[in-house]
Design a protein around this motif. Sequence first.
Motif, mmCIF file in Angstrom:
data_model
loop_
_atom_site.group_PDB
_atom_site.id
_atom_site.type_symbol
_atom_site.label_atom_id
_atom_site.label_comp_id
_atom_site.label_asym_id
_atom_site.label_seq_id
_atom_site.Cartn_x
_atom_site.Cartn_y
_atom_site.Cartn_z
ATOM 1 N N THR A 707 0.839 -1.200 0.000
ATOM 2 C CA THR A 707 0.000 0.000 0.000
ATOM 3 C C THR A 707 0.871 1.246 0.000
ATOM 4 O OG1 THR A 707 -1.686 -1.172 1.251
ATOM 5 C CG2 THR A 707 -1.871 1.229 1.166
ATOM 6 N N TYR A 708 0.534 2.198 -0.888
ATOM 7 C CA TYR A 708 1.194 3.506 -0.912
ATOM 8 C C TYR A 708 0.122 4.584 -0.907
ATOM 9 C CZ TYR A 708 3.557 7.680 -2.525
ATOM 10 O OH TYR A 708 4.025 8.964 -2.627
ATOM 11 N N GLU A 751 -0.815 -4.374 -5.453
ATOM 12 C CA GLU A 751 -0.343 -3.012 -5.160
ATOM 13 C C GLU A 751 -1.529 -2.065 -5.119
ATOM 14 O OE1 GLU A 751 2.788 0.383 -6.768
ATOM 15 O OE2 GLU A 751 2.145 -1.225 -8.095
ATOM 16 N N ARG A 753 -2.394 1.915 -4.615
ATOM 17 C CA ARG A 753 -1.797 3.247 -4.635
ATOM 18 C C ARG A 753 -2.898 4.302 -4.594
ATOM 19 N NH1 ARG A 753 3.409 4.010 -6.221
ATOM 20 N NH2 ARG A 753 2.877 6.045 -7.123
#
Length: 845
Positions: A707-708, A751, A753
């Motif tokens: 996680t970003y 992923e 984002r």
Amino acid sequence: MPVVPSEFRASTHELPPRSRRLFGKWWRRQSPARQDRFATLGPLVSVLMFLAAIISAFWYLRSEELEREHESVKRDTEVTQQQIRLRLIENQEQLVRIAREITTRAVDQDEFLGQATTFARERPEVVSLTWLAADRAPRVSYLSPSHTFNGSRYSEAPEGASAPLPGPAVTKSEPEWAFEAARDLRQPVYSRTYSTSNGQPVFQVQVPLIDRSAFAGTVVAEYSVEALLRYFVPTEVANRHGMTLLDANDRVLASTTSRAMLKNSERPSIFQDIPVAPVGNGLILRGLGYRTSIGLISNTLFWMVAALSALTVWMLLGTWRHMRRRLQVQSALVAETNFRRAMENSMLTGMRAMDLEGRITYVNAAYCSMTGFSEAELIGKLPPFPHWPPDRMEENRRLFEQELQGRSPAGGIEVKVMRKDGTQFDARMYVSPLIDAKGHQTGWMTSMTNITEAKRIRDQLSASHERFTTVLEGLEAAVSVLSVQQSELLFANRSYRLWFGADARGHGLLAGDHPDDEIPVHDGDDSVDNLSGLPTQELTEAGSDPREVYIESLDKWFDVRARYLQWTDGRLAQMLIATDITARRRAEEQAAQQAEKAQVTSRLVTMGEMASSVAHELNQPLTAITNYCNGIISRVQSNAIQTPDLVTALEKTAKQAQRAGQIIHRIRAFVKRSEPQRQPSQAHEIVEDAVELAMIELRRRNVAIHTYVAQRLPVLMVDPILIEQVLLNLLKNAAEAIDNAKLPPPRRNIELRIIPRHTPEEGGVIEFSVTDSGPGLKEEVLGRMYEAFFSTKSDGLGIGLSLCRSIVESHRGRIRAENLYNGHSVVGCRFSFTLPVDTTHSSNH
């Protein structure tokens, strides 16, 4: 014997004697009229020749000035190009020396960094110096501390200069192109200019490292185009002319003049282009020159000469016109007589003149054509006239007596006229008195116009108006027209009268005005002029966009469309068309309720699908609690536990119980039915809640998540539970795709984002993207995946993605899906959706 003008006598004295005699004979042979014409044209031609000579002199001086300025620009441009060329060649020789020391192992990385520091400090035009290996990996990179762009240090990029990256030939970057050229040619290569991430134009020179005939990498020096022009244009050159560096597309990269001047002015008429050597590759040095002296149009002396010449020409032409005036007056009288006769004969209006007794004294051709009688058959006749219908004799005689007494209405008289063949037509006659030069009345002039066609059209318009009124009365929509100035109801159809009566207040309710206000106030509305209450756009266009208005007294919703028009009497009016949309509004409310139920159902389905994962997740803390409790009981019964150990065990038991309670609380909050409520929300809080629920399913399927979340994201005005539902659905689908594809552990990852974006179509938004490494989506699935009840899973209901799209679009966002490719192979899939930013709360934060 005509007199020879003095101008001609003076000119003949300058001729030889034989020429004077020949000229005298030719002059005497001319007629007096031709002699007058030549006497006028001679001085006129002399003045024009003098004016042409002045213009030619000014033009010659201007051309000489332009030539001198062009030579000066060319000379200064060549001097500047020579300065830049010598500097680049000197830098290239130093870079070749550094490259030779690297290949002979005389310089290691630390020594290279020291030489790069010295090299860049002495050369302000150098942005960075980088040592690249043969695989394009940077070994050592030095960024010049003197270069900043847009207030931020350019050296924030850790990799130094723009690194070459391999890629297809179509999208190959300039650093990559220069790297390959240096590798293939084994000699220094300059790249084409390109822009950095901050928009600053730069170019590179890459010097190859040849180690025992093998390519070992390059030494890359990156030049700032703006600094190159700033430091190497001589001061005296910059004071005289502007210097500009352009790329192959004629785009300005750097200039000694202001950007505003270059943008607001056209290309100067004086310029010189020279390629910048040894860079080449479309980098052009352009010298700009501007005229300093005034032009021909701004020269006062020129305009004085032109004014005097024009005055002289005007006086000569005035003399010539005075000589021809008598002949022109005589010709004009003849032409005027012929013109009036032709005008009378070409008129479509019939003209008839009578004396005071009523005898016809004149008729024009149009009058004869309309009645069919000739001029001889009408002139001299007294009533009854031959074109009076027999059945209207008494009426025509009464109108004729009224005409002779001067009591005819100003609007004319409508009469019936009979042609010679017996047919009749409608005509309108206008009567005016005939006054002679002494002011006495000598008779009457009557004009007659055929109005048969106009009367037929008027009858058709009346019938058309009646049909149009019938259609409006039959409409189920309410149509009303209100005068803007007097607030008077000008028209209302049957539906309006049925709902609102014949009162103008119903029009005000539909228009959105307060019923107690006499004049509507539109403060702060740019679409309405506050001074006059009129719309600011053109009145011929439709007024505002359609509006939906609720009338409480009727318990009805109306779709109201408005526009301004000019009423038949010239007054400005507003027309409203109100359509009853109560049934449609109720259907929309029912659809909204069904959508809300579908959202709750989808969350319940999601939790049902994750039931085994939830049970497994709860089993761990419950098992730990059981083990702790059994251990405490056994040790308490055997009196083998101390108080600190007992407290520690109870704390661990409470912690496991708290963990189980948090899991149950998250699930209850997620599936709990509640009214959709938009509130200021932080993206990272929504992501934390969604990821915490998704981790139950991800751990069961052995899928990792990365996680970003960008820092300092603006506030979102959303329903956090609905957005959490969208994220959980996308994460669960990604995990299922990876698990069903039986991917190995290194590729079992997702992923997530969350970053801010700004697009011309959506403006400021926050983008949520979920990327997996699964098999991707088929083309036929991409086109149908948002359809309701369409699913690629055998046990799927087909409402997940359709509901996600509805939730995102209800928040004025967009959702999209795309496959990720490595060449022609699909290596994953990315779902992303955007949500608009709440600028009100963002500014407060």
